[in-house]
Design an enzyme around this catalytic site. Sequence first.
Site, PDB file in Angstrom:
ATOM      1  N   ARG A   1       7.401  -9.658   9.605  1.00 34.33           N
ATOM      2  CA  ARG A   1       8.803  -9.582  10.145  1.00 34.33           C
ATOM      3  C   ARG A   1       9.166 -10.167  11.560  1.00 34.33           C
ATOM      4  O   ARG A   1       9.813 -10.713  11.977  1.00 34.33           O
ATOM      5  CB  ARG A   1       9.368  -8.095  10.340  1.00 34.33           C
TER       6      ARG A   1
ATOM      7  N   LYS B   1      -0.251   4.730   2.041  1.00 36.33           N
ATOM      8  CA  LYS B   1      -0.450   5.884   2.213  1.00 36.33           C
ATOM      9  C   LYS B   1       0.502   6.899   3.001  1.00 36.33           C
ATOM     10  O   LYS B   1       0.293   7.710   3.953  1.00 36.33           O
ATOM     11  CB  LYS B   1      -1.644   6.000   3.256  1.00 36.33           C
TER      12      LYS B   1
ATOM     13  N   ALA C   1      -8.678   0.365   9.384  1.00 32.88           N
ATOM     14  CA  ALA C   1      -8.463  -1.001   9.707  1.00 32.88           C
ATOM     15  C   ALA C   1      -9.537  -1.518  10.659  1.00 32.88           C
ATOM     16  O   ALA C   1     -10.200  -2.473  10.587  1.00 32.88           O
ATOM     17  CB  ALA C   1      -7.122  -1.159  10.077  1.00 32.88           C
TER      18      ALA C   1
ATOM     19  N   LYS D   1      -3.687  14.017   3.403  1.00 34.00           N
ATOM     20  CA  LYS D   1      -4.873  13.865   4.418  1.00 34.00           C
ATOM     21  C   LYS D   1      -4.302  13.708   5.803  1.00 34.00           C
ATOM     22  O   LYS D   1      -4.691  13.908   6.943  1.00 34.00           O
ATOM     23  CB  LYS D   1      -6.124  13.009   3.962  1.00 34.00           C
TER      24      LYS D   1
ATOM     25  N   ASP E   1     -11.581  10.368   2.019  1.00 31.37           N
ATOM     26  CA  ASP E   1     -10.408   9.920   2.748  1.00 31.37           C
ATOM     27  C   ASP E   1     -10.180  10.908   3.697  1.00 31.37           C
ATOM     28  O   ASP E   1      -9.530  10.672   4.883  1.00 31.37           O
ATOM     29  CB  ASP E   1      -9.328   9.400   1.982  1.00 31.37           C
TER      30      ASP E   1
ATOM     31  N   GLU F   1       1.846   8.425  10.002  1.00 30.30           N
ATOM     32  CA  GLU F   1       2.311   8.773   8.523  1.00 30.30           C
ATOM     33  C   GLU F   1       2.320  10.257   8.511  1.00 30.30           C
ATOM     34  O   GLU F   1       3.532  10.423   7.738  1.00 30.30           O
ATOM     35  CB  GLU F   1       1.577   8.078   7.690  1.00 30.30           C
TER      36      GLU F   1
END
Length: 335
Positions: free
Chosen positions: A37, A112, A146, A197, A251, A288
């Site tokens: 974007r 996620k 990441a 999580k 995770d 998140e």
Amino acid sequence: MTHLHNAPIAVVGGGSWATALVKILSEQAGAVHWWLRDTEALTHIQQQGRNPSYLSAVTIDTHKVLLFSDLKQAVSQAAAVIVAVPAAFVEAALAPLVAEDLAGKVLISAVKGVVPARHQLVTSYLQSALGVPFAQQAVIAGPCHAEEVALEKQSYLTIAAATPAIAEAVAQRLSCAYIKATPHHDWEGIEYAAVMKNIIALACGIAHGHGYGDNFQAVLVSNAMQEIAAFLQAISPTETRNLSTSAYLGDLLVTAYSQFSRNRTFGNMIGRGYTVQSAQVELGMIAEGYYAVQSIQHLRQPLDVMMPITEMVYGVLYERRPVKEAMQHLAQQLY
């Protein structure tokens, strides 16, 4: 289409995880169509080969990675589309697309998170809003940060899909020298576990920021696995799951303990006395779990399942419950 070895794959998003996925995909044959974007970031990547805002140490091969500011163009020639934007922005990011733009393509959620206004998993949103059948979808789960992908540290991905051939094909495309990707069938359970999580990581951060130690966190994470198991059992009671595997437990652990976990960092700020607004400003990225806890709290109401950790995080973030009081109450419920 399930054979993705040399087929173009589009990545939607310009953040850390999108950048990491572009790096992984560019390790193999096949073009990568990358939509951002932010047109200034796009221009910088074209000129300098680096994302100026996220994982800026990663070199982008612009001969293999084609950059787009037009989303329809980015996905038009792609066999698969990876959605890698924060859950709160999924609707806005995909707004230019209609069902015909995605017909016959594999859609892969790397989000996620839960689409907040709808309290939907991203796979459910793609099915209901854009007509992509669950049979043409896949989910990317960890444990994988990441930042470690950028450093090419050995990492693991789980690729879950209702269609085994799609899970296998996406796993092959996302495997490289430092990434082992494993196919899995439990797309719904893994997607929900990846959402939950982040809530647990917030709880771990709140506890650490408020002065609770390693002993408490070990008990917190142990109880969290039971909470996740109870929720998944209530959501899909016919599915048998081994939650000790890396797609679930692994995770959770990396998000609950890692220095790279933005959810843990966000929770740590809250535990130290930051307001939600000030913590969001200082973090500078989306946690998140902040949106996820509201949706999970909404979804659990009719299920009659005990979720004290989720309730604590929701109480602190949305009901302005004092951290000290909320943590003391939670501590009495753990065992």
